[in-house]
Scaffold this active site. Sequence first.
Site, PDB file in Angstrom:
ATOM      1  N   MET A 184      -5.837 -25.592  65.470  1.00 24.04           N
ATOM      2  CA  MET A 184      -4.656 -25.729  66.372  1.00 24.04           C
ATOM      3  C   MET A 184      -4.853 -25.735  67.957  1.00 24.04           C
ATOM      4  O   MET A 184      -3.920 -25.604  68.889  1.00 24.04           O
ATOM      5  CB  MET A 184      -3.661 -24.707  66.172  1.00 24.04           C
ATOM      6  CG  MET A 184      -3.088 -24.505  64.716  1.00 24.04           C
ATOM      7  SD  MET A 184      -2.442 -25.969  64.229  1.00 24.04           S
ATOM      8  CE  MET A 184      -2.037 -25.638  62.423  1.00 24.04           C
TER       9      MET A 184
ATOM     10  N   ASN B 284     -11.485 -34.949  63.191  1.00 25.67           N
ATOM     11  CA  ASN B 284     -10.094 -34.217  63.052  1.00 25.67           C
ATOM     12  C   ASN B 284      -9.350 -35.018  62.135  1.00 25.67           C
ATOM     13  O   ASN B 284      -9.553 -36.193  61.716  1.00 25.67           O
ATOM     14  CB  ASN B 284      -9.456 -34.176  64.254  1.00 25.67           C
ATOM     15  CG  ASN B 284      -7.821 -33.357  64.132  1.00 25.67           C
ATOM     16  OD1 ASN B 284      -8.157 -32.276  63.574  1.00 25.67           O
ATOM     17  ND2 ASN B 284      -6.953 -33.868  64.931  1.00 25.67           N
TER      18      ASN B 284
ATOM     19  N   HIS C  13      -5.477 -35.756  61.057  1.00 29.40           N
ATOM     20  CA  HIS C  13      -3.964 -35.409  61.658  1.00 29.40           C
ATOM     21  C   HIS C  13      -2.976 -36.023  60.143  1.00 29.40           C
ATOM     22  O   HIS C  13      -3.200 -36.864  59.666  1.00 29.40           O
ATOM     23  CB  HIS C  13      -3.771 -36.439  62.661  1.00 29.40           C
ATOM     24  CG  HIS C  13      -2.367 -36.157  63.362  1.00 29.40           C
ATOM     25  ND1 HIS C  13      -2.002 -35.090  64.149  1.00 29.40           N
ATOM     26  CD2 HIS C  13      -1.222 -36.909  63.311  1.00 29.40           C
ATOM     27  CE1 HIS C  13      -0.753 -34.916  64.356  1.00 29.40           C
ATOM     28  NE2 HIS C  13      -0.060 -36.314  63.848  1.00 29.40           N
TER      29      HIS C  13
ATOM     30  N   GLU D 298      -8.611 -35.573  74.190  1.00 31.55           N
ATOM     31  CA  GLU D 298      -7.074 -35.508  74.178  1.00 31.55           C
ATOM     32  C   GLU D 298      -6.729 -35.198  72.813  1.00 31.55           C
ATOM     33  O   GLU D 298      -7.334 -35.814  71.784  1.00 31.55           O
ATOM     34  CB  GLU D 298      -6.533 -37.041  74.769  1.00 31.55           C
ATOM     35  CG  GLU D 298      -6.941 -37.213  76.022  1.00 31.55           C
ATOM     36  CD  GLU D 298      -6.507 -38.479  76.468  1.00 31.55           C
ATOM     37  OE1 GLU D 298      -5.309 -38.890  76.681  1.00 31.55           O
ATOM     38  OE2 GLU D 298      -7.292 -39.378  76.638  1.00 31.55           O
TER      39      GLU D 298
END
Length: 200
Positions: free
Chosen positions: A87, A102, A104, A143
Amino acid sequence: LVLLASGGGRTVVNFHQVLGRGELDACIRRVIVSNPAARVREKAESLGLATTVIGKECHPIPEEREEALITAIRKESPDWILMAGWMNLLPIPQDFEGKTLNIHPALLPAWGGKGFWGHHVHEAVASAEPRFSGCTVHFASAEYDRGPCILQEGVLLPALADPSHIATTVFEAEKRAYPEALRLLLQGRVRLKGNQAVWA
Protein backbone atom coordinates in the site's frame (compact mmCIF):
# COMPACT_ATOMS: atom_id res chain seq x y z
CA LEU A 1 11.60 -13.49 -4.94
CA VAL A 2 11.02 -10.82 -2.33
CA LEU A 3 7.34 -10.08 -1.76
CA LEU A 4 6.07 -6.79 -0.31
CA ALA A 5 2.67 -6.88 1.37
CA SER A 6 0.41 -4.73 3.52
CA GLY A 7 -2.96 -6.46 3.73
CA GLY A 8 -4.58 -9.84 4.08
CA GLY A 9 -1.90 -11.90 2.38
CA ARG A 10 -3.94 -13.64 -0.33
CA THR A 11 -1.35 -12.93 -3.03
CA VAL A 12 1.48 -14.22 -0.83
CA VAL A 13 -0.49 -17.42 -0.18
CA ASN A 14 -1.26 -17.77 -3.89
CA PHE A 15 2.42 -17.54 -4.88
CA HIS A 16 3.38 -19.96 -2.13
CA GLN A 17 0.87 -22.45 -3.54
CA VAL A 18 1.95 -21.89 -7.16
CA LEU A 19 5.60 -22.46 -6.22
CA GLY A 20 4.68 -25.44 -4.08
CA ARG A 21 3.09 -27.07 -7.13
CA GLY A 22 6.31 -26.52 -9.07
CA GLU A 23 4.65 -24.26 -11.63
CA LEU A 24 7.44 -21.66 -11.52
CA ASP A 25 11.18 -22.05 -11.05
CA ALA A 26 11.44 -19.62 -8.16
CA CYS A 27 11.41 -19.39 -4.38
CA ILE A 28 10.29 -16.77 -1.88
CA ARG A 29 13.32 -15.51 0.02
CA ARG A 30 11.47 -13.02 2.21
CA VAL A 31 8.14 -11.30 2.76
CA ILE A 32 8.38 -7.67 3.88
CA VAL A 33 5.29 -6.39 5.66
CA SER A 34 4.45 -2.72 6.18
CA ASN A 35 2.13 -3.20 9.16
CA PRO A 36 2.87 -5.54 12.09
CA ALA A 37 -0.87 -6.04 12.63
CA ALA A 38 -1.60 -6.99 9.01
CA ARG A 39 -2.98 -10.49 8.52
CA VAL A 40 -0.32 -11.18 5.90
CA ARG A 41 2.33 -11.32 8.60
CA GLU A 42 0.60 -14.18 10.42
CA LYS A 43 -0.11 -16.01 7.15
CA ALA A 44 3.46 -15.69 5.89
CA GLU A 45 4.93 -16.88 9.18
CA SER A 46 2.48 -19.81 9.30
CA LEU A 47 3.77 -20.86 5.87
CA GLY A 48 7.33 -20.81 7.17
CA LEU A 49 8.34 -17.77 5.13
CA ALA A 50 11.00 -15.40 6.43
CA THR A 51 9.20 -12.19 7.36
CA THR A 52 10.37 -8.67 8.15
CA VAL A 53 8.27 -5.70 9.28
CA ILE A 54 9.23 -2.29 7.91
CA GLY A 55 6.55 0.34 8.42
CA LYS A 56 5.56 3.56 10.12
CA GLU A 57 5.41 1.96 13.57
CA CYS A 58 9.05 0.87 13.63
CA HIS A 59 10.40 3.49 11.19
CA PRO A 60 8.33 6.68 11.69
CA ILE A 61 10.73 8.90 9.71
CA PRO A 62 9.97 8.41 5.98
CA GLU A 63 13.58 8.70 4.83
CA GLU A 64 14.76 6.12 7.36
CA ARG A 65 11.86 3.82 6.48
CA GLU A 66 12.72 4.04 2.78
CA GLU A 67 16.38 3.32 3.47
CA ALA A 68 15.51 0.34 5.69
CA LEU A 69 13.21 -1.07 3.02
CA ILE A 70 15.75 -0.79 0.23
CA THR A 71 18.48 -2.26 2.44
CA ALA A 72 16.29 -5.22 3.43
CA ILE A 73 15.45 -5.97 -0.20
CA ARG A 74 19.05 -5.69 -1.36
CA LYS A 75 20.18 -8.02 1.43
CA GLU A 76 18.25 -10.84 -0.24
CA SER A 77 19.72 -10.13 -3.72
CA PRO A 78 16.37 -10.93 -5.34
CA ASP A 79 15.91 -11.52 -9.05
CA TRP A 80 12.36 -10.19 -8.75
CA ILE A 81 10.54 -7.93 -6.31
CA LEU A 82 6.78 -8.45 -6.24
CA MET A 83 4.33 -6.03 -4.69
CA ALA A 84 1.64 -8.26 -3.24
CA GLY A 85 -0.93 -5.82 -1.92
CA TRP A 86 1.73 -3.25 -1.00
CA MET A 87 0.00 0.00 0.00
CA ASN A 88 2.98 2.35 -0.19
CA LEU A 89 4.87 3.97 -3.02
CA LEU A 90 8.09 2.01 -3.38
CA PRO A 91 11.22 3.93 -4.36
CA ILE A 92 12.76 2.33 -7.43
CA PRO A 93 16.55 2.74 -7.37
CA GLN A 94 18.40 1.86 -10.54
CA ASP A 95 19.16 -1.70 -9.44
CA PHE A 96 15.44 -2.36 -8.90
CA GLU A 97 14.37 -1.13 -12.35
CA GLY A 98 12.96 -3.79 -14.61
CA LYS A 99 12.62 -6.36 -11.86
CA THR A 100 9.97 -4.77 -9.62
CA LEU A 101 6.38 -5.76 -10.40
CA ASN A 102 2.96 -4.70 -9.19
CA ILE A 103 -0.55 -5.99 -9.75
CA HIS A 104 -3.50 -3.61 -9.80
CA PRO A 105 -7.11 -4.82 -9.40
CA ALA A 106 -8.47 -3.02 -12.46
CA LEU A 107 -7.71 -2.62 -16.14
CA LEU A 108 -5.28 0.28 -16.14
CA PRO A 109 -5.28 3.11 -16.98
CA ALA A 110 -8.87 3.03 -15.70
CA TRP A 111 -9.30 3.26 -11.93
CA GLY A 112 -5.62 3.67 -11.16
CA GLY A 113 -3.34 6.14 -9.43
CA LYS A 114 -3.11 7.54 -5.93
CA GLY A 115 -6.05 6.60 -3.74
CA PHE A 116 -7.15 3.72 -5.96
CA TRP A 117 -6.26 0.58 -4.02
CA GLY A 118 -8.14 -2.42 -2.66
CA HIS A 119 -11.83 -1.86 -2.02
CA HIS A 120 -11.59 1.75 -3.21
CA VAL A 121 -10.99 0.44 -6.74
CA HIS A 122 -13.91 -1.98 -6.63
CA GLU A 123 -16.27 0.64 -5.19
CA ALA A 124 -15.36 3.00 -8.03
CA VAL A 125 -15.92 0.26 -10.60
CA ALA A 126 -19.29 -0.65 -9.05
CA SER A 127 -20.40 2.99 -9.16
CA ALA A 128 -19.56 3.20 -12.87
CA GLU A 129 -21.49 -0.01 -13.58
CA PRO A 130 -19.29 -1.35 -16.41
CA ARG A 131 -19.83 -4.83 -17.79
CA PHE A 132 -16.22 -5.83 -17.19
CA SER A 133 -13.21 -5.22 -14.96
CA GLY A 134 -9.98 -7.13 -14.45
CA CYS A 135 -6.40 -6.82 -13.32
CA THR A 136 -3.13 -5.42 -14.66
CA VAL A 137 0.41 -6.66 -14.00
CA HIS A 138 2.97 -3.98 -14.70
CA PHE A 139 6.53 -2.93 -14.05
CA ALA A 140 6.56 -0.66 -10.98
CA SER A 141 7.71 2.92 -11.39
CA ALA A 142 8.05 6.03 -9.25
CA GLU A 143 4.36 6.84 -9.84
CA TYR A 144 1.33 4.88 -8.67
CA ASP A 145 0.10 2.46 -11.36
CA ARG A 146 1.97 4.16 -14.22
CA GLY A 147 4.65 1.60 -15.06
CA PRO A 148 4.62 -0.27 -18.39
CA CYS A 149 1.99 -3.01 -18.63
CA ILE A 150 3.07 -6.65 -18.94
CA LEU A 151 -0.35 -8.24 -19.18
CA GLN A 152 -4.00 -7.76 -18.29
CA GLU A 153 -6.85 -10.18 -17.71
CA GLY A 154 -10.43 -9.00 -18.05
CA VAL A 155 -13.48 -10.46 -16.32
CA LEU A 156 -17.16 -10.08 -17.19
CA LEU A 157 -19.40 -8.66 -14.49
CA PRO A 158 -23.12 -9.20 -13.99
CA ALA A 159 -25.40 -6.19 -14.06
CA LEU A 160 -25.32 -4.17 -10.83
CA ALA A 161 -22.37 -6.14 -9.43
CA ASP A 162 -21.48 -4.95 -5.94
CA PRO A 163 -17.91 -4.19 -4.79
CA SER A 164 -17.63 -7.48 -2.92
CA HIS A 165 -18.58 -9.53 -5.97
CA ILE A 166 -16.21 -7.53 -8.16
CA ALA A 167 -13.36 -8.02 -5.68
CA THR A 168 -13.87 -11.79 -5.56
CA THR A 169 -14.12 -12.11 -9.34
CA VAL A 170 -11.09 -9.94 -10.01
CA PHE A 171 -8.94 -11.75 -7.46
CA GLU A 172 -9.54 -15.04 -9.26
CA ALA A 173 -8.04 -13.35 -12.33
CA GLU A 174 -5.14 -12.01 -10.25
CA LYS A 175 -4.31 -15.54 -9.09
CA ARG A 176 -3.73 -16.50 -12.72
CA ALA A 177 -2.30 -13.29 -14.16
CA TYR A 178 0.47 -12.52 -11.64
CA PRO A 179 2.18 -15.93 -11.85
CA GLU A 180 1.78 -15.89 -15.63
CA ALA A 181 3.50 -12.50 -15.85
CA LEU A 182 6.37 -13.82 -13.76
CA ARG A 183 6.57 -16.90 -15.98
CA LEU A 184 6.97 -14.67 -19.05
CA LEU A 185 9.77 -12.77 -17.33
CA LEU A 186 11.54 -15.93 -16.20
CA GLN A 187 11.39 -17.20 -19.79
CA GLY A 188 12.89 -13.97 -21.07
CA ARG A 189 9.87 -13.27 -23.24
CA VAL A 190 9.39 -9.72 -21.91
CA ARG A 191 11.67 -7.15 -20.32
CA LEU A 192 11.77 -3.48 -19.48
CA LYS A 193 13.62 -1.25 -21.92
CA GLY A 194 13.48 2.47 -21.24
CA ASN A 195 9.86 3.00 -20.26
CA GLN A 196 8.40 0.20 -22.32
CA ALA A 197 7.73 -3.49 -21.95
CA VAL A 198 9.60 -5.10 -24.86
CA TRP A 199 8.63 -8.55 -26.09
CA ALA A 200 11.03 -11.13 -27.50
